[in-house]
Enzyme design. Sequence first.
Site, PDB file in Angstrom:
ATOM      1  N   SER A 252      44.492  50.970  40.529  1.00  0.00           N
ATOM      2  CA  SER A 252      43.943  50.015  41.485  1.00  0.00           C
ATOM      3  C   SER A 252      42.580  50.468  41.957  1.00  0.00           C
ATOM      4  O   SER A 252      42.403  51.611  42.405  1.00  0.00           O
ATOM      5  CB  SER A 252      44.919  49.844  42.653  1.00  0.00           C
ATOM      6  OG  SER A 252      44.253  49.944  43.878  1.00  0.00           O
ATOM      7  N   LYS A 253      41.636  49.573  41.811  1.00  0.00           N
ATOM      8  CA  LYS A 253      40.255  49.869  42.206  1.00  0.00           C
ATOM      9  C   LYS A 253      40.211  50.190  43.707  1.00  0.00           C
ATOM     10  O   LYS A 253      39.500  51.092  44.137  1.00  0.00           O
ATOM     11  CB  LYS A 253      39.394  48.648  41.869  1.00  0.00           C
ATOM     12  CG  LYS A 253      37.988  48.698  42.384  1.00  0.00           C
ATOM     13  CD  LYS A 253      37.038  49.399  41.453  1.00  0.00           C
ATOM     14  CE  LYS A 253      35.635  49.339  42.021  1.00  0.00           C
ATOM     15  NZ  LYS A 253      34.786  50.401  41.530  1.00  0.00           N
ATOM     16  N   ARG A 254      41.006  49.454  44.461  1.00  0.00           N
ATOM     17  CA  ARG A 254      40.990  49.646  45.909  1.00  0.00           C
ATOM     18  C   ARG A 254      41.447  51.049  46.301  1.00  0.00           C
ATOM     19  O   ARG A 254      41.099  51.579  47.340  1.00  0.00           O
ATOM     20  CB  ARG A 254      41.872  48.610  46.591  1.00  0.00           C
ATOM     21  CG  ARG A 254      41.052  47.508  47.254  1.00  0.00           C
ATOM     22  CD  ARG A 254      41.904  46.626  48.124  1.00  0.00           C
ATOM     23  NE  ARG A 254      43.071  46.161  47.399  1.00  0.00           N
ATOM     24  CZ  ARG A 254      44.282  46.081  47.907  1.00  0.00           C
ATOM     25  NH1 ARG A 254      44.498  46.434  49.144  1.00  0.00           N
ATOM     26  NH2 ARG A 254      45.288  45.638  47.187  1.00  0.00           N
ATOM     27  N   GLY A 256      40.755  53.637  44.606  1.00  0.00           N
ATOM     28  CA  GLY A 256      39.839  54.647  44.076  1.00  0.00           C
ATOM     29  C   GLY A 256      39.899  54.836  42.575  1.00  0.00           C
ATOM     30  O   GLY A 256      39.199  55.699  42.042  1.00  0.00           O
ATOM     31  N   ASP A 262      32.441  52.195  36.345  1.00  0.00           N
ATOM     32  CA  ASP A 262      32.481  53.568  36.880  1.00  0.00           C
ATOM     33  C   ASP A 262      32.519  54.572  35.730  1.00  0.00           C
ATOM     34  O   ASP A 262      31.828  55.587  35.751  1.00  0.00           O
ATOM     35  CB  ASP A 262      33.729  53.779  37.750  1.00  0.00           C
ATOM     36  CG  ASP A 262      33.695  52.960  39.028  1.00  0.00           C
ATOM     37  OD1 ASP A 262      32.591  52.671  39.514  1.00  0.00           O
ATOM     38  OD2 ASP A 262      34.781  52.609  39.539  1.00  0.00           O
TER      39      ASP A 262
END
Length: 483
Positions: A252-254, A256, A262
């Site tokens: 999950s990007k949220r 991290g 990235d």
Amino acid sequence: MEIRTRFAPSPTGYMHIGNLRTALYEYLIAKSEGGKFILRIEDTDQGRLVEGATDVIYNTLKMTGLQHDEGPDVGGPYGPYVQSERMGMYMDYAKELVAKGEAYYCFCTKERLDSLKESNEEGVAFAKYDRHCLGLSAEEVEAKLEAGEPFVIRQKMPDAGTTTFDDVVYGAITVENKELDDQILMKADGYPTYNFANVVDDHLMHITHVVRGSEYLSSTPKYSLLYAAFGWDCPVYVHLPAVMRDAQHKLSKRHGDKSFEDLIKEGYLVDAIMNYIALLGWAPSDNTEIFTLAELEGKFHIGGLSKSPSIFDIKKLTWMNGEYMKAMDAETFFTHAEPKLKEALGEDTQMDLKYIASLLQKRLETLNDIAPLVQSFKELPEYGTELYTHKKMKTNDEIALDSLQASVPVLEAITDWTEENIHNTILDLVAAKGVKNGIIMWPIRTALSGEPTSPGGATELALILGKEESMRRIQKGIAMLTK
Ligand code: GLU
């Protein structure tokens, strides 16, 4: 029948690794059978719109080579390919279902619907709609519409029995129809819900294989019922298990976890990333691990998809990335390394970047390893004389001072500062002093780099730094050791 798959991302502003893997499998399912891969931008959740977010999608597809055959930017026979531009076409389909008795108008107010939720004893926020409006007569509906009462259109689920659909990855899945909510198809603002739009879009775009994350499995019985209500053929469903961070958590990007962008910023190669994510939920029958996208198109088979969630292992990707860099020819590697070298050493550096790249190629795991390795070329770091003491090289301060002092006149005498001349000069000094190589080379290497390890030895570093800077660093070493 031509296979047609679609990638239907919502423009969030970044490319989630799980979404990129979905796109890759969609592409491969189509391309391995000579089919078409279509891009549809699902941008109807206006609240989530991010500026420039569609560019991220186009750029990612371009960079990764997942070239779409139809889409907003390339056109095609079944456009528009941007969902927000299709908004006018859903109401008629919803009304068709109403006419068939497969859907109905609902005029319930928000207050009434909220009260349904509150009466749910388990305190679950979601409660099935109680079909209050299903009982309205045609005349009652007509009157309310005439009066301009706000309405939604709901799908009428079967009262009894079960619905079964087949999924390529998960097999046959059956649900009790009484569990299914009469979901909203058209909202009060006249726009479709995602659950309705995706079915209509996939049908109109002649999508044969719907490939998406397993979080959509629970909605799929409702989609199947919609296809049946219209009398349309159901697509082949391919649900993909989640890509996980660890055994418990989805990537999950949220939280991290890294997006595709990235990883690129961190010095991973596009090809290595794609190769690695191909293996997150699929395995070739020959168990090979390294392949290009073109090879993958040949190897890919839909039967190789797995239903066990796979863990995104950055260490494995990092290893694979290193393998990709080692396997490159020098020219290709240089095209990747050059921007990082210039970033680290300055755009106008006079150093031989090709030569530096050739020293680095086999030592890297990511392109971002370059900067720290070449930092000392730009500026001699502060270091302590203990670096001159090396057990294996049999050096200490005293020996190092002697070696550096002896090297000054012979190195100064070199007129043509080439690798060969530097190398021979050092070896001549070794021979003249009758010592082991390390006795001379280790102190010079240390003085030139100021670091315990460096990407090259005495000769390579001297060549990179040039005569003047090399001599300056050796004199600095002598001064440090003399104190
Ligand atoms: N827009 C949806 C998403 O990004 C696509 C789901 C689908 O493939 O149908 O999750």
